[in-house]
Design a protein around this motif. Structure first.
Motif, PDB file in Angstrom:
ATOM      1  N   CYS A 151       6.217   9.001   0.886  1.00 38.41           N
ATOM      2  CA  CYS A 151       6.691   9.340  -0.618  1.00 38.41           C
ATOM      3  C   CYS A 151       6.316  10.822  -0.933  1.00 38.41           C
ATOM      4  CB  CYS A 151       6.137   8.392  -1.613  1.00 38.41           C
ATOM      5  SG  CYS A 151       6.717   6.608  -1.449  1.00 38.41           S
ATOM      6  N   HIS A 188      -0.272   5.133  -0.513  1.00 39.91           N
ATOM      7  CA  HIS A 188       1.262   4.747  -0.398  1.00 39.91           C
ATOM      8  C   HIS A 188       1.161   3.151  -0.462  1.00 39.91           C
ATOM      9  CE1 HIS A 188       5.058   3.294   1.521  1.00 39.91           C
ATOM     10  NE2 HIS A 188       5.209   4.547   1.120  1.00 39.91           N
ATOM     11  N   CYS A 210       3.971   8.578  -5.437  1.00 35.99           N
ATOM     12  CA  CYS A 210       4.060   7.252  -5.202  1.00 35.99           C
ATOM     13  C   CYS A 210       3.299   6.396  -6.265  1.00 35.99           C
ATOM     14  CB  CYS A 210       3.380   6.734  -3.597  1.00 35.99           C
ATOM     15  SG  CYS A 210       3.735   5.224  -3.210  1.00 35.99           S
ATOM     16  N   ASP A 211       3.561   5.084  -6.195  1.00 34.59           N
ATOM     17  CA  ASP A 211       3.257   4.453  -7.721  1.00 34.59           C
ATOM     18  C   ASP A 211       1.966   4.700  -8.189  1.00 34.59           C
ATOM     19  OD1 ASP A 211       5.789   3.303  -6.990  1.00 34.59           O
ATOM     20  OD2 ASP A 211       5.125   1.201  -7.089  1.00 34.59           O
ATOM     21  N   THR A 265      10.027   9.280  -3.481  1.00 31.85           N
ATOM     22  CA  THR A 265       9.449   8.033  -4.089  1.00 31.85           C
ATOM     23  C   THR A 265      10.746   7.122  -4.128  1.00 31.85           C
ATOM     24  OG1 THR A 265       9.908   9.156  -6.343  1.00 31.85           O
ATOM     25  CG2 THR A 265       7.480   8.906  -5.304  1.00 31.85           C
TER      26      THR A 265
HETATM   27 FE1  FES Z   1       5.936   5.005  -2.882  1.00 32.66          FE
HETATM   28 FE2  FES Z   1       8.081   3.383  -3.757  1.00 32.66          FE
HETATM   29  S1  FES Z   1       6.901   3.249  -1.862  1.00 32.66           S
HETATM   30  S2  FES Z   1       7.178   4.993  -4.590  1.00 32.66           S
END
Ligand code: FES
Length: 592
Positions: free
Chosen positions: A69, A100, A137-138, A209
């Motif tokens: 991402c 990640h 990433c999240d 992402t």
């Molecule tokens: Fe990184 Fe979904 S795995 S945003």
């Protein structure tokens, strides 16, 4: 030799500057020597006195070969540097940890608070006049916002941007809603091994992402709604030239914010966060954003306490879901971007927003919108709907209370597949933890029907450190094979923002906490969800509840955490519950 800055060597003149290299000197007991030594070492990198006299703009480098991402971070850094240097600043990048979703065990949320500490301490400790924080990433963007607000130097988030959608047999696909739906179809036997293998190569066709309205996209939109980055920065694809121009613009913004010294605690107000919650509801954003936003809010001394989990529900009742993206709708982030992205959405929401909230450029949000009128194209009104034709009328995210969740639980009602389940009573089928679930869910002898309520305990912030995204309890295979695609499911864990279904998550207090009702639910107990009244109840008499509480021995994780070593011990002893953001108690602005 470049010109000497004589003030730096003048022992009779105290070093009073709090800018550039002269700020935050290392403690050697002699400030002039500290500065002298700092300059010795930075000159090893070839910098001139002229370069060193400029505002220093840090760039947080979260590139990692284990984080696809963030694969474009090196190009983004180069573009940010260009923007900084064209504006007269000196850009210097430095690393922090990178997380990640799929490469961190037990779950990336376990390390979010560590990343926030890394971010905060590195911004505070180093001589930076402003700092561009590159995340995507999240958990990375929440961690950087938490750390950046606590560090309280001028900070500018820059996200890596969403990936492009892929294609399989003429159908568009994208991580990760389609990862989950195709996996469910494979479990149910409706697609075969060859198909699932081919799909595996198409679900993430570029870096960036996840390409739906998952947690990463949600946090990107929220960051733009907070006024912290250019509006198109929320949605420009990771692989686009626009993404690079946004990075260059961010570099230029960093130099001007360094001059104004505008800190996030000064810039962000209660209204900024209310705008973020309005956008969260209008995009049908991730339930994870409630946890992250509460952690971020609780880092801000002037906003903490003014916004609680209840606020998300109060705001949601007035805000329709306007953005037709998976998992609540059908489309992808690139469609949102092409339909006008955040600029178009904020124009649609204009009469609900707090337009006096400040943005990173020093303009109010209202001024930003006035300066960039947006004309809706016919095609875009299907992706970003007008208020008169929403995808879901209001409260895409709702907060539930009741004896099962006295401190709250969250449901993404708009992502429910079988809407009748939003008002449902049914018998519980209980799994004590993830291992129990994995062992029992597909057992042909499991006493379960489509009306059962699947309950997963023990995956809360302490129970399964990091509160994993295991709340998307799979439909038991025998029911899936019979065509059942959704059931009411409850847990104290989280779900991925890309997941859909009638799923209640973030139940607080979590099951391992003494006297938690979730911790004493047993097979066959009747559970009632009523979205209309925001109720989540365990229909068991008070006497029986007291009896179960007395019988219950709170051992396991709850007791063992007191003696555990290392980060895990710190985590289990210090993490607070979901409604407070699952942050460490000592990191919130109230401290312990
Ligand atoms: Fe990184 Fe979904 S795995 S945003």
């Amino acid at each position: 030799m470049s010109q000497i800055n004589k003030d730096d060597y003048n022992l009779s003149k105290p070093i009073t500057s709090t800018a550039g290299l002269r700020q935050g000197l290392t403690s050697y007991g002699d400030a002039h020597f500290s500065l002298f030594l700092r300059k010795v070492f930075i000159k090893a990198l070839g910098y001139s006195e002229d370069a060193l006299s400029r505002p220093i703009i840090g760039i947080i480098n979260t590139h990692s070969a284990l984080n696809p991402c963030h694969a474009n971070v090196p190009q983004l850094i180069e573009a940010v540097k260009r923007g900084v240097q064209l504006s007269g600043g000196l850009a210097i990048d430095f690393p922090t940890i990178s997380l990640h979703e799929s490469f961190i065990s037990p779950t990336s949320m376990f390390l979010r608070n560590l990343m926030s500490m890394d971010t905060e301490e590195m911004i505070k400790a180093q001589p930076l006049d402003a700092c561009v924080m590159i995340g995507g990433c999240d958990k990375t963007v929440p961690a950087q916002l938490m750390g950046g607000i606590s560090a309280n130097k001028p900070v500018l988030p820059l996200v890596t941007g969403p990936m492009m959608p892929g294609s399989h047999r003429g159908t568009r696909l994208g991580a990760c809603t389609d990862c989950r739906s195709n996996w469910a179809a494979y479990r149910a036997g409706s697609i075969d091994m060859e198909d699932i293998g081919t799909l595996n190569e198409e679900l993430a066709p570029t870096s960036g992402t996840c390409g739906v309205m998952g947690t990463a996209s949600t946090m990107a939109c929220i960051t733009a709604a907070l006024g912290l980055m250019p509006l198109r920065g929320a949605s420009a694809p990771a692989v686009s030239s626009t993404r690079l121009r946004i990075a260059e613009e961010t570099g230029a913004n960093a130099v001007s914010i360094a001059a104004s010294k505008r800190t996030p605690q000064e810039m962000l107000t209660e209204e900024s966060f209310l705008n973020a919650i309005i956008v969260l509801q209008a995009i049908g954003g991730s339930t994870n954003a409630t946890v992250h936003l509460m952690a971020i809010i609780n880092r801000h001394p002037k906003v903490q306490g003014k916004i609680t989990l209840k606020t998300f529900d109060e705001v949601g009742r007035k805000v329709p879901l306007l953005v037709d993206l998976k998992p609540s709708g059908d489309n992808y982030m690139t469609d949102f971007h092409n339909a006008g992205g955040m600029l178009a959405l904020l124009h649609m929401l204009k009469y609900l927003l707090h337009l006096s909230a400040m943005t990173i450029t020093g303009q109010t949000l209202g001024e930003v919108l006035d300066a960039s009128p947006f004309k809706t194209f016919p095609f875009s009104s299907t992706i970003i709907r007008p208020l008169s034709n929403p995808l879901y009328p209001a409260s895409s995210l709702a907060v539930l209370y009741g004896n099962l969740a006295p401190n709250g639980a969250v449901i993404k009602a708009s992502a429910s597949k079988y809407r009748h389940l939003l008002s449902h009573r049914g018998p519980a089928v209980v799994f004590a933890n993830s291992a129990d679930l994995a062992h029992g869910i597909d057992d042909p002898g499991l006493a379960v029907t489509k009306d059962s309520v699947l309950v997963l305990q023990g995956i809360g912030p302490i129970g399964n450190p990091g509160m994993p995204e295991a709340g998307l309890i799979p439909i038991p295979r025998k029911l899936a094979a019979a065509g059942v695609q959704d059931m009411l499911r409850l847990s104290d864990g989280r779900i991925s923002g890309t997941a859909g279904g009638t799923i209640v998550v973030n139940i607080s207090p979590e099951a391992v906490v003494p006297k938690s009702f979730l911790g004493i639910v047993r097979d066959g107990d009747i559970i009632r969800l009523d979205l209309k009244t925001r109720t989540l109840e365990l229909e068991v008499g008070r006497e029986e509840i007291e009896k179960r509480n007395t019988e219950r021995t709170i051992a396991g994780v709850w007791e063992e955490r007191k003696t555990k070593r290392g980060y895990r011990g710190l985590y289990e002893r210090s993490v607070n519950q979901a409604e407070d953001g699952a942050d460490f108690d000592f990191l919130s602005c109230k401290g312990l």
